[in-house]
Every structure is written in C-alpha cells, then in structure tokens.
Design a protein around this motif. Structure first.
Motif, PDB file in Angstrom:
ATOM      1  N   ASP A   1      -1.234 -11.449  12.673  1.00 36.38           N
ATOM      2  CA  ASP A   1      -3.049 -11.585  13.257  1.00 36.38           C
ATOM      3  C   ASP A   1      -2.981 -11.962  15.107  1.00 36.38           C
TER       4      ASP A   1
ATOM      5  N   GLU B   1       3.540  -9.161   2.024  1.00 38.71           N
ATOM      6  CA  GLU B   1       2.542  -8.341   2.583  1.00 38.71           C
ATOM      7  C   GLU B   1       1.485  -9.732   3.202  1.00 38.71           C
ATOM      8  N   TRP B   2       0.807 -10.537   2.414  1.00 40.45           N
ATOM      9  CA  TRP B   2       0.014 -11.367   3.271  1.00 40.45           C
ATOM     10  C   TRP B   2       0.322 -12.243   4.210  1.00 40.45           C
ATOM     11  N   GLN B   3       1.524 -12.774   4.469  1.00 39.92           N
ATOM     12  CA  GLN B   3       2.657 -13.207   5.102  1.00 39.92           C
ATOM     13  C   GLN B   3       2.240 -12.902   6.822  1.00 39.92           C
TER      14      GLN B   3
ATOM     15  N   ALA C   1      -6.332 -14.228   2.664  1.00 41.42           N
ATOM     16  CA  ALA C   1      -4.790 -13.568   3.744  1.00 41.42           C
ATOM     17  C   ALA C   1      -4.775 -13.398   1.838  1.00 41.42           C
ATOM     18  N   ARG C   2      -4.255 -13.906   0.939  1.00 40.72           N
ATOM     19  CA  ARG C   2      -4.322 -13.028   0.000  1.00 40.72           C
ATOM     20  C   ARG C   2      -5.237 -12.362  -1.058  1.00 40.72           C
ATOM     21  N   GLN C   3      -6.102 -12.578  -0.865  1.00 39.44           N
ATOM     22  CA  GLN C   3      -6.922 -11.975  -1.027  1.00 39.44           C
ATOM     23  C   GLN C   3      -7.923 -10.709   0.092  1.00 39.44           C
ATOM     24  N   ARG C   4      -7.402 -10.485   1.168  1.00 37.73           N
ATOM     25  CA  ARG C   4      -6.936  -9.734   1.696  1.00 37.73           C
ATOM     26  C   ARG C   4      -8.280  -9.452   2.831  1.00 37.73           C
TER      27      ARG C   4
ATOM     28  N   ALA D   1      -4.234 -19.045   3.737  1.00 37.98           N
ATOM     29  CA  ALA D   1      -2.621 -18.588   2.863  1.00 37.98           C
ATOM     30  C   ALA D   1      -3.871 -17.971   2.069  1.00 37.98           C
ATOM     31  N   SER D   2      -4.591 -17.871   1.057  1.00 39.85           N
ATOM     32  CA  SER D   2      -5.974 -17.921   0.104  1.00 39.85           C
ATOM     33  C   SER D   2      -6.916 -16.847   0.407  1.00 39.85           C
TER      34      SER D   2
ATOM     35  N   ASP E   1       0.800 -10.113   7.461  1.00 36.70           N
ATOM     36  CA  ASP E   1      -0.816 -10.011   7.863  1.00 36.70           C
ATOM     37  C   ASP E   1      -0.897 -11.263   8.650  1.00 36.70           C
TER      38      ASP E   1
ATOM     39  N   ILE F   1      -7.931 -10.008   6.029  1.00 38.65           N
ATOM     40  CA  ILE F   1      -7.054 -10.039   6.954  1.00 38.65           C
ATOM     41  C   ILE F   1      -8.250  -9.134   8.692  1.00 38.65           C
TER      42      ILE F   1
END
Length: 93
Positions: A45, A37-39, A9-12, A6-7, A41, A14
C-alpha cells in the motif's frame, strides 16, 4: 497496523496502487510461502510502504531508534538492513 486494517484488507478494501506497486516491483520480493495476499496488499500500500522509513548507517540505528521512541513513538522499529547485491527484499514472518 492501524485499527481495522487487517479486517478491511481481508474484505478486499485495498488501494488500486497496492496492486500496481506489486506489479511494478513484486518480482524482486521474496515472501514466506504462506504469506496471505491481504498482507501483501498492506505491505505494498503506498500509504504504508515507506513514507516513514529512515535509512542510516548500521552503527547509528540504535541511537536513532531511541531518539524516536523517546519522542513519543513507541512502535518505531528497525525493520531491515541493506546488503550489496542484486536489488531484492526478503520478508520474514
């Protein structure tokens, strides 16, 4: 989720394939209004979006789940079901 997924993905951090997957089939997916959006992604995945998915008849699901958890995989879950109709996926929070 894997540790730090999660951390990251939040930082992009991906995969490029995640965006391509969403572009390919995103129109058939209904997400909750506030789904970040991060979720999305992580959901799309290619390493996590179905490689360990098992499909079975509904009446067999509980037994198969028990077999998997008894084999040492306590995080296994029933995550959905199939219905007749237009192909789509509805994600619920």
């Amino acid at each position: 989720l894997l540790a730090n997924a999660a951390s990251l993905a939040r930082q992009r951090f991906i995969t490029g394939a995640s965006a391509r997957n969403w572009a390919s089939y995103g129109e058939a997916i209904v997400l909750p209004r506030d789904f970040p959006e991060w979720q999305r992604d992580i959901l799309t995945d290619p390493q996590t979006s179905g490689g360990l998915l098992i499909a079975c008849a509904p009446d067999l699901a509980a037994g198969i789940l028990r077999t998997i958890t008894d084999a040492g995989y306590p995080h296994a879950r029933v995550i959905g079901h199939a219905e007749v109709g237009v192909p789509s996926i509805t994600v619920r929070a």
